[in-house]
Motif scaffolding. Sequence first.
Motif, mmCIF file in Angstrom:
data_model
loop_
_atom_site.group_PDB
_atom_site.id
_atom_site.type_symbol
_atom_site.label_atom_id
_atom_site.label_comp_id
_atom_site.label_asym_id
_atom_site.label_seq_id
_atom_site.Cartn_x
_atom_site.Cartn_y
_atom_site.Cartn_z
ATOM 1 N N TYR A 79 -4.368 -32.281 122.458
ATOM 2 C CA TYR A 79 -3.644 -31.191 121.823
ATOM 3 C C TYR A 79 -2.505 -30.672 122.746
ATOM 4 N N SER A 80 -2.816 -30.924 123.850
ATOM 5 C CA SER A 80 -1.706 -30.308 124.945
ATOM 6 C C SER A 80 -0.708 -31.374 125.617
ATOM 7 N N SER A 81 -1.010 -32.697 124.835
ATOM 8 C CA SER A 81 -0.289 -33.775 125.543
ATOM 9 C C SER A 81 1.337 -33.842 125.239
ATOM 10 N N LYS A 82 1.654 -33.230 124.110
ATOM 11 C CA LYS A 82 3.032 -33.153 123.727
ATOM 12 C C LYS A 82 3.382 -34.556 123.306
ATOM 13 N N ALA A 83 2.427 -35.477 122.850
ATOM 14 C CA ALA A 83 2.715 -36.610 122.307
ATOM 15 C C ALA A 83 2.528 -36.962 120.788
ATOM 16 N N LEU A 84 3.519 -37.719 120.133
ATOM 17 C CA LEU A 84 3.295 -37.810 118.562
ATOM 18 C C LEU A 84 3.238 -39.388 118.718
ATOM 19 N N LEU A 85 2.541 -39.900 117.700
ATOM 20 C CA LEU A 85 2.314 -41.210 117.486
ATOM 21 C C LEU A 85 2.679 -41.702 115.967
ATOM 22 N N PHE A 86 3.416 -42.579 115.986
ATOM 23 C CA PHE A 86 3.888 -43.320 114.835
ATOM 24 C C PHE A 86 3.214 -44.890 114.796
ATOM 25 N N PHE A 87 2.406 -44.992 113.872
ATOM 26 C CA PHE A 87 1.304 -46.111 113.960
ATOM 27 C C PHE A 87 1.309 -46.920 112.903
ATOM 28 N N GLY A 88 1.351 -48.203 113.011
ATOM 29 C CA GLY A 88 1.340 -48.982 111.832
ATOM 30 C C GLY A 88 2.398 -50.254 111.765
ATOM 31 N N ASP A 98 13.356 -44.553 110.866
ATOM 32 C CA ASP A 98 14.915 -44.393 110.848
ATOM 33 C C ASP A 98 15.008 -42.727 110.990
ATOM 34 N N ASN A 99 14.688 -41.838 109.988
ATOM 35 C CA ASN A 99 14.437 -40.652 109.938
ATOM 36 C C ASN A 99 13.749 -39.975 111.091
ATOM 37 N N LEU A 100 12.686 -40.520 111.708
ATOM 38 C CA LEU A 100 12.008 -40.054 112.503
ATOM 39 C C LEU A 100 12.653 -39.895 113.788
ATOM 40 N N LEU A 101 13.447 -41.189 114.069
ATOM 41 C CA LEU A 101 14.078 -41.378 115.501
ATOM 42 C C LEU A 101 15.420 -40.125 115.341
ATOM 43 N N GLU A 102 15.950 -40.157 114.415
ATOM 44 C CA GLU A 102 16.959 -39.201 114.404
ATOM 45 C C GLU A 102 16.612 -37.796 114.577
ATOM 46 N N ALA A 103 15.367 -37.328 113.745
ATOM 47 C CA ALA A 103 14.898 -36.005 114.213
ATOM 48 C C ALA A 103 14.192 -35.816 115.440
ATOM 49 N N TYR A 104 14.007 -36.915 115.967
ATOM 50 C CA TYR A 104 13.105 -36.942 117.375
ATOM 51 C C TYR A 104 14.398 -36.422 118.470
ATOM 52 N N SER A 105 15.540 -37.187 118.347
ATOM 53 C CA SER A 105 16.487 -37.047 119.254
ATOM 54 C C SER A 105 17.347 -35.875 119.116
ATOM 55 N N SER A 106 17.575 -35.584 117.947
ATOM 56 C CA SER A 106 18.561 -34.279 117.470
ATOM 57 C C SER A 106 17.925 -32.936 117.683
ATOM 58 N N LEU A 107 16.534 -32.949 117.005
ATOM 59 C CA LEU A 107 15.903 -31.861 116.672
ATOM 60 C C LEU A 107 14.674 -31.580 117.557
ATOM 61 N N ILE A 108 13.824 -32.410 117.751
ATOM 62 C CA ILE A 108 12.488 -32.327 118.331
ATOM 63 C C ILE A 108 12.654 -32.211 119.975
ATOM 64 N N PRO A 131 15.246 -31.461 121.941
ATOM 65 C CA PRO A 131 15.770 -30.601 122.544
ATOM 66 C C PRO A 131 15.061 -29.304 122.589
ATOM 67 N N LYS A 132 13.934 -29.112 121.629
ATOM 68 C CA LYS A 132 13.058 -28.050 121.617
ATOM 69 C C LYS A 132 11.793 -28.322 122.404
ATOM 70 N N ILE A 133 11.425 -29.364 122.541
ATOM 71 C CA ILE A 133 9.973 -29.572 123.524
ATOM 72 C C ILE A 133 10.706 -30.822 124.471
ATOM 73 N N PRO A 134 11.268 -30.371 125.535
ATOM 74 C CA PRO A 134 11.879 -31.576 126.539
ATOM 75 C C PRO A 134 10.770 -32.542 126.921
ATOM 76 N N ILE A 192 7.341 -29.884 115.978
ATOM 77 C CA ILE A 192 7.527 -28.884 116.999
ATOM 78 C C ILE A 192 6.220 -27.593 116.816
ATOM 79 N N SER A 193 6.020 -27.318 115.623
ATOM 80 C CA SER A 193 4.876 -26.108 115.608
ATOM 81 C C SER A 193 3.524 -26.719 116.183
#
Length: 364
Positions: free
Chosen positions: A185-194, A203-213, A215-218, A322-323
């Motif tokens: 839970y402290s790993s700062k790792a997100l998993l997209f699986f399947g 597509d949406n996830l990669l855009e949100a990851y690069s531009s929004l997530i 920058p907030k969680i380096p 981010i939350s």
Amino acid sequence: MKVACLYFGRKGGCGRYALEVSKALSKKATIRAFISNQNYYYEEWVDTIEHVESFDTYKGVISGVRNTLNPNKYLKISDRISSFNPDVVYYPMIHPWSPALNYILEYPIVSTVHDPRLLKGNHNYLLAPAQAISLRQSTRLVTLTENAKDELLRKGYSEESIDVIPHGNMSGQSSLDEQPDYQKYSSKALLFFGKLRTYKGLDNLLEAYSSLIKPKIPDVTLWVVGEGNISRYGKRIELRESIKVVNKWVPDSELSTYFRRACALVAPYTFASQSGVIPLAYAHYTPVICTDVGGLSEQVIDGKTGYVVEPNNQKEFANACISLLSEPETARTYGLNAFEVSSSDLNWDSVSMLVLDTLQKAHS
């Protein structure tokens, strides 16, 4: 009660679903399973269910077409089923061979409908007409969410003939600890699986990851794990060292490798009836961030086992990620809640009791 369980698929989440529900039913009824010789879980079927009969289905395109067009194949299978003389025939998942077998067999039929509308990107041109025919041939239908039931009602099926039974937990053969490694839970790792399908919103996830997530969680890392065409995402993945790609089908024995390191599973789908990946995450103490499409909001309890956000809203999805990444105690609480749901509401004993009730109603 005598139940003929028919599953002719080979591998994947539906293969595990069919095996687990059949195993649980075998403790409550007399089960004879009819499966493919090419079933990935073949040995587990044979080891855990007393009576199993198997047939060649698909060794490649040529054999698959030959078997599908061979009427003697259907006659042989139906003859074996008739010799068992079941009270009911049960399909944990509809197969392209189902209509032909149903036409021959003279028993009540129960079919589980995983997706009333076959998912976008799932180009199985045999299954679509086969499912449409099989639904009409079935005595009763099982859906995995209320949303899927509503879809069938809109197609004209009787409400009295449909039962909603949630997708059981999907821990499979993974060796799970009694308690998770709380470091996840402290790993700062997100998993997209399947499987990589367009409707899953990578597509949406990669855009949100690069531009929004990012920058907030380096120090965030995104794991993209599953088989499918990864090339369409190109440089958006290649140029990011923090995006880890495992582009293959993952066997059960390796599942925990990825879920144990993830703070959360992300499911930014644009379309779905339900997801077998969500109960898989729950079985690994992993909270889920999903979009409010199809029946996903029935599977994820917003504010308890994860977050449910507006579909195609990258900012809202990013904020949810981010939350959880910023609040490991919240992620831990949600993960423990998810496992509790998995081990109570979604345990196969409970699920199979509901399936057995449906089978009995079909027989009566």
